[in-house]
Design a protein around this motif. Structure first.
Motif, PDB file in Angstrom:
ATOM      1  N   PRO A 133       0.874  -1.258   0.038  1.00 58.66           N
ATOM      2  CA  PRO A 133      -0.013   0.159  -0.127  1.00 58.66           C
ATOM      3  C   PRO A 133       0.900   1.178   0.044  1.00 58.66           C
ATOM      4  O   PRO A 133       0.312   2.308  -0.834  1.00 58.66           O
ATOM      5  N   ALA A 134       1.999   1.242   0.824  1.00 60.37           N
ATOM      6  CA  ALA A 134       2.728   2.239   0.810  1.00 60.37           C
ATOM      7  C   ALA A 134       3.464   2.692  -0.554  1.00 60.37           C
ATOM      8  O   ALA A 134       3.605   3.972  -1.062  1.00 60.37           O
ATOM      9  N   VAL A 135       3.693   1.687  -1.243  1.00 60.63           N
ATOM     10  CA  VAL A 135       4.387   1.831  -2.824  1.00 60.63           C
ATOM     11  C   VAL A 135       3.565   2.385  -3.479  1.00 60.63           C
ATOM     12  O   VAL A 135       3.977   3.215  -4.443  1.00 60.63           O
ATOM     13  N   VAL A 136       2.270   1.855  -3.556  1.00 60.30           N
ATOM     14  CA  VAL A 136       1.087   2.406  -4.419  1.00 60.30           C
ATOM     15  C   VAL A 136       0.777   3.890  -4.125  1.00 60.30           C
ATOM     16  O   VAL A 136       0.919   4.736  -5.042  1.00 60.30           O
ATOM     17  N   LEU A 137       0.690   4.117  -2.764  1.00 63.08           N
ATOM     18  CA  LEU A 137       0.233   5.599  -2.500  1.00 63.08           C
ATOM     19  C   LEU A 137       1.471   6.821  -2.908  1.00 63.08           C
ATOM     20  O   LEU A 137       1.105   7.908  -3.120  1.00 63.08           O
ATOM     21  N   ALA A 138       2.540   6.029  -2.517  1.00 57.63           N
ATOM     22  CA  ALA A 138       3.580   7.154  -2.634  1.00 57.63           C
ATOM     23  C   ALA A 138       3.694   7.728  -4.209  1.00 57.63           C
ATOM     24  O   ALA A 138       3.755   8.742  -4.358  1.00 57.63           O
ATOM     25  N   ASP A 139       3.431   6.906  -5.153  1.00 57.17           N
ATOM     26  CA  ASP A 139       3.364   7.304  -6.641  1.00 57.17           C
ATOM     27  C   ASP A 139       2.445   8.142  -6.746  1.00 57.17           C
ATOM     28  O   ASP A 139       2.308   9.097  -7.689  1.00 57.17           O
ATOM     29  N   VAL A 140       1.095   7.657  -6.368  1.00 59.33           N
ATOM     30  CA  VAL A 140      -0.119   8.473  -6.584  1.00 59.33           C
ATOM     31  C   VAL A 140       0.042   9.893  -5.966  1.00 59.33           C
ATOM     32  O   VAL A 140      -0.288  11.053  -6.566  1.00 59.33           O
ATOM     33  N   LEU A 141       0.525   9.907  -4.606  1.00 63.80           N
ATOM     34  CA  LEU A 141       0.500  11.484  -4.138  1.00 63.80           C
ATOM     35  C   LEU A 141       1.642  12.223  -4.613  1.00 63.80           C
ATOM     36  O   LEU A 141       1.211  13.551  -4.766  1.00 63.80           O
ATOM     37  N   VAL A 142       2.739  11.787  -5.121  1.00 63.79           N
ATOM     38  CA  VAL A 142       3.629  12.427  -5.569  1.00 63.79           C
ATOM     39  C   VAL A 142       3.193  13.156  -6.911  1.00 63.79           C
ATOM     40  O   VAL A 142       3.387  14.202  -7.460  1.00 63.79           O
ATOM     41  N   ALA A 143       2.581  12.157  -7.770  1.00 64.81           N
ATOM     42  CA  ALA A 143       1.987  12.366  -8.822  1.00 64.81           C
ATOM     43  C   ALA A 143       1.113  13.783  -8.990  1.00 64.81           C
ATOM     44  O   ALA A 143       0.880  14.722  -9.409  1.00 64.81           O
ATOM     45  N   ALA A 144       0.245  13.567  -7.749  1.00 63.18           N
ATOM     46  CA  ALA A 144      -0.871  14.658  -7.785  1.00 63.18           C
ATOM     47  C   ALA A 144      -0.098  15.929  -7.252  1.00 63.18           C
ATOM     48  O   ALA A 144      -0.666  17.240  -7.707  1.00 63.18           O
ATOM     49  N   THR A 145       0.915  16.064  -6.703  1.00 66.43           N
ATOM     50  CA  THR A 145       1.638  17.365  -6.393  1.00 66.43           C
ATOM     51  C   THR A 145       2.019  18.115  -7.785  1.00 66.43           C
ATOM     52  O   THR A 145       2.069  19.337  -7.790  1.00 66.43           O
ATOM     53  N   ARG A 146       2.313  17.377  -8.950  1.00 63.53           N
ATOM     54  CA  ARG A 146       2.666  17.715 -10.166  1.00 63.53           C
ATOM     55  C   ARG A 146       1.247  18.608 -10.633  1.00 63.53           C
ATOM     56  O   ARG A 146       1.332  19.415 -11.408  1.00 63.53           O
ATOM     57  N   GLY A 147       0.147  18.085 -10.320  1.00 60.71           N
ATOM     58  CA  GLY A 147      -1.150  18.600 -10.909  1.00 60.71           C
ATOM     59  C   GLY A 147      -1.216  19.971 -10.149  1.00 60.71           C
ATOM     60  O   GLY A 147      -1.966  20.878 -11.052  1.00 60.71           O
ATOM     61  N   LEU A 148      -0.828  20.418  -9.097  1.00 64.52           N
ATOM     62  CA  LEU A 148      -0.913  21.736  -8.650  1.00 64.52           C
ATOM     63  C   LEU A 148       0.229  22.587  -9.308  1.00 64.52           C
ATOM     64  O   LEU A 148       0.544  23.780  -8.446  1.00 64.52           O
ATOM     65  N   GLY A 149       1.003  21.855 -10.002  1.00 64.15           N
ATOM     66  CA  GLY A 149       2.039  22.862 -10.614  1.00 64.15           C
ATOM     67  C   GLY A 149       3.523  22.792 -10.227  1.00 64.15           C
ATOM     68  O   GLY A 149       4.299  23.632 -10.454  1.00 64.15           O
ATOM     69  N   SER A 150       3.960  21.986  -9.336  1.00 65.51           N
ATOM     70  CA  SER A 150       5.181  21.878  -8.529  1.00 65.51           C
ATOM     71  C   SER A 150       5.781  20.535  -8.745  1.00 65.51           C
ATOM     72  O   SER A 150       5.166  19.659  -8.725  1.00 65.51           O
ATOM     73  N   MET A 151       7.061  20.965  -9.254  1.00 66.31           N
ATOM     74  CA  MET A 151       8.057  19.537  -9.521  1.00 66.31           C
ATOM     75  C   MET A 151       8.771  19.394  -8.131  1.00 66.31           C
ATOM     76  O   MET A 151       9.599  18.528  -8.142  1.00 66.31           O
ATOM     77  N   ARG A 152       8.829  20.228  -7.263  1.00 68.32           N
ATOM     78  CA  ARG A 152       9.732  20.067  -5.859  1.00 68.32           C
ATOM     79  C   ARG A 152       9.692  18.947  -5.415  1.00 68.32           C
ATOM     80  O   ARG A 152      10.510  18.063  -4.929  1.00 68.32           O
ATOM     81  N   PRO A 153       8.500  18.413  -5.084  1.00 68.38           N
ATOM     82  CA  PRO A 153       8.221  16.963  -4.081  1.00 68.38           C
ATOM     83  C   PRO A 153       8.655  15.910  -5.036  1.00 68.38           C
ATOM     84  O   PRO A 153       9.412  15.079  -4.499  1.00 68.38           O
TER      85      PRO A 153
END
Length: 441
Positions: A133-153
């Motif tokens: 579950p952590a492997v899955v959620l890490a990828d989804v949550l990091v991708a979502a931050t790019r939707g807000l316009g930031s590459m920093r995370p």
């Protein structure tokens, strides 16, 4: 300039692309060094078991993500009110969490069956199930931050913290003689802090107060999964396509040939991650351009990134083809026979890179069902070729099957976007792609 404006300076895309490439480079370096450590420290059978187990974990994670990360990029990159933005995030995460938990329980229950099928010890599977579950959620949550316009995370977590911690933990495991389950646990553990940190960053940056009451927004949920649903199936098939070859070699030929195949094809991660790095930076801009009906800007973005991919990766592929007889023995004497695999890999990636990010363009234009069909065809070609070739040719047969699938996966969307939108990977914007002072729109 507004982020949703009609003009997009190349410098912004370039900075995002550099950040994405840095993140991809960190991941590629970590994966290469992990393969080097494992092949040099473990016998081929144990190394093949490690690679097979981690490949299956990543394959499952790719399926269980349901492509919610890309769906969130698409959703959050478009104008949203405070309530809808948070409702969309919860609508994306709820099924991902539920499916991941169910899969973790299933893997734990079927550990003996998985061990008999793959040759990986049964004690490894509960360890990977706990981290899934952590492997899955890490990828989804990091991708979502790019939707807000930031590459920093993406840069800090996927490019630096997660690869470095994964490499360090695996190194400690193999150098101290830890058991295979413990070494596998070390490989998976880095996903846990990445999940927590990405969730914290996303919670702080979403529009509206964090205490905004959670309600079920049926319209937002339906809209999100109408777009993401077909792509979820395509993403699952793509995840299978990326890792299936290692598993097929292990099942049909044994863990030791799977280790040779993994080592010889490890350089393909460089090109895949270079493509991933540019995709992470450009995908939100492609979505906006096509949503605005601005095909001229979409064409410039596509041709620019294709040229960058060629410039960045062709020297690697051609160099690997030339130097493979000297590079592969670095993994150990048992891996020196992988030169033919390296030549197949290099030639295939040269052709695939010249097509650019065709599937990303197809998805950004809303044709997720077509992407699903294309990926399904590619997987079918790969499986058929592998079943026919692996029993007689071993790891080389798997490389040929993978090559056939990659060529199909790039050729089909290239034909589709060229016919529908007149978009080609090379054109009048290619020559000036690296001139950062020019505007892309």
């Amino acid at each position: 300039m507004s982020v949703l404006g009609t003009r997009l300076p190349t410098g912004r895309v370039a900075r995002g692309g550099i950040a994405g490439l840095a993140a991809a480079g960190g991941g590629a370096a970590s994966q290469f060094l992990i393969v080097l450590l494992v092949t040099r420290s473990l016998d081929p059978g144990a190394a093949g078991a490690f690679f097979t187990a981690t490949a299956l974990c990543l394959m499952l994670a790719g399926i269980l993500r349901l492509d919610a990360g890309n769906g969130l990029i698409y959703a959050l990159a478009r104008p949203r009110d405070e309530h809808t933005a948070r409702a969309v995030v919860w609508a994306a995460l709820a099924p991902v969490v539920a499916c991941s938990a169910l899969a973790a329980v299933t893997v734990t229950i079927l550990d003996a069956e998985l061990a008999a099928l793959t040759g990986v010890p049964d004690a490894v599977w509960p360890v990977l199930a706990a981290a899934l579950p952590a492997v899955v959620l890490a990828d989804v949550l990091v991708a979502a931050t790019r939707g807000l316009g930031s590459m920093r995370p993406t840069l800090l977590l996927d490019g630096l913290a997660r690869p470095a911690s994964q490499l360090l933990l695996v190194a400690v495991g193999v150098l101290t003689g830890a058991s295979l389950p413990m070494t596998t646990a070390a490989w998976a553990l880095s996903a846990v802090p990445a999940t927590v940190l990405a969730a914290w960053w996303l919670g702080r940056r979403l529009p509206g107060p964090a205490a905004l009451p959670l309600t079920w927004d049926r319209e937002a949920t339906a809209s999100f999964w109408r777009y993401t649903g077909p792509r979820s199936v395509a993403s699952a098939i793509q995840a299978v396509f990326q890792r299936l070859d290692i598993v097929i070699v292990a099942v049909l030929a044994g863990p030791a040939p799977a280790a040779v195949y993994t080592a010889a094809t490890r350089f393909k991660v460089v090109g895949q991650l270079a493509n991933q790095g540019l995709t992470q930076a450009v995908q939100p801009h492609l979505v906006r351009a096509i949503a605005d009906g601005d095909l001229a800007r979409a064409r410039r973005l596509y041709q620019t990134t294709t040229m960058w991919l060629v410039v960045l990766t062709w020297p690697i592929w051609l160099g690997y083809a030339a130097l493979a007889p000297w590079l592969l023995p670095l993994f150990g004497p048992s891996y020196a026979d992988g030169t033919a695999i390296a030549l197949v890999l290099s030639g295939t990636m040269v052709v695939a890179t010249a097509c650019g990010m065709v599937d990303v363009v197809l998805i950004a234009s809303g044709h997720t069902a077509a992407s699903l069909a294309n990926t399904g065809c590619a997987v079918a070609v790969t499986v058929v070729a592998d079943v026919l070739l692996v029993p007689s040719h071993g790891a080389l047969g798997a490389a040929l099957g993978w090559s056939a699938g990659v060529l199909v996966k790039n050729a089909l969307p290239l034909v589709q976007i060229s016919r529908r939108y007149g978009l080609l990977p090379f054109g009048r914007h290619s020559a000036g792609a690296l001139r950062l002072r020019r505007s892309v729109a």
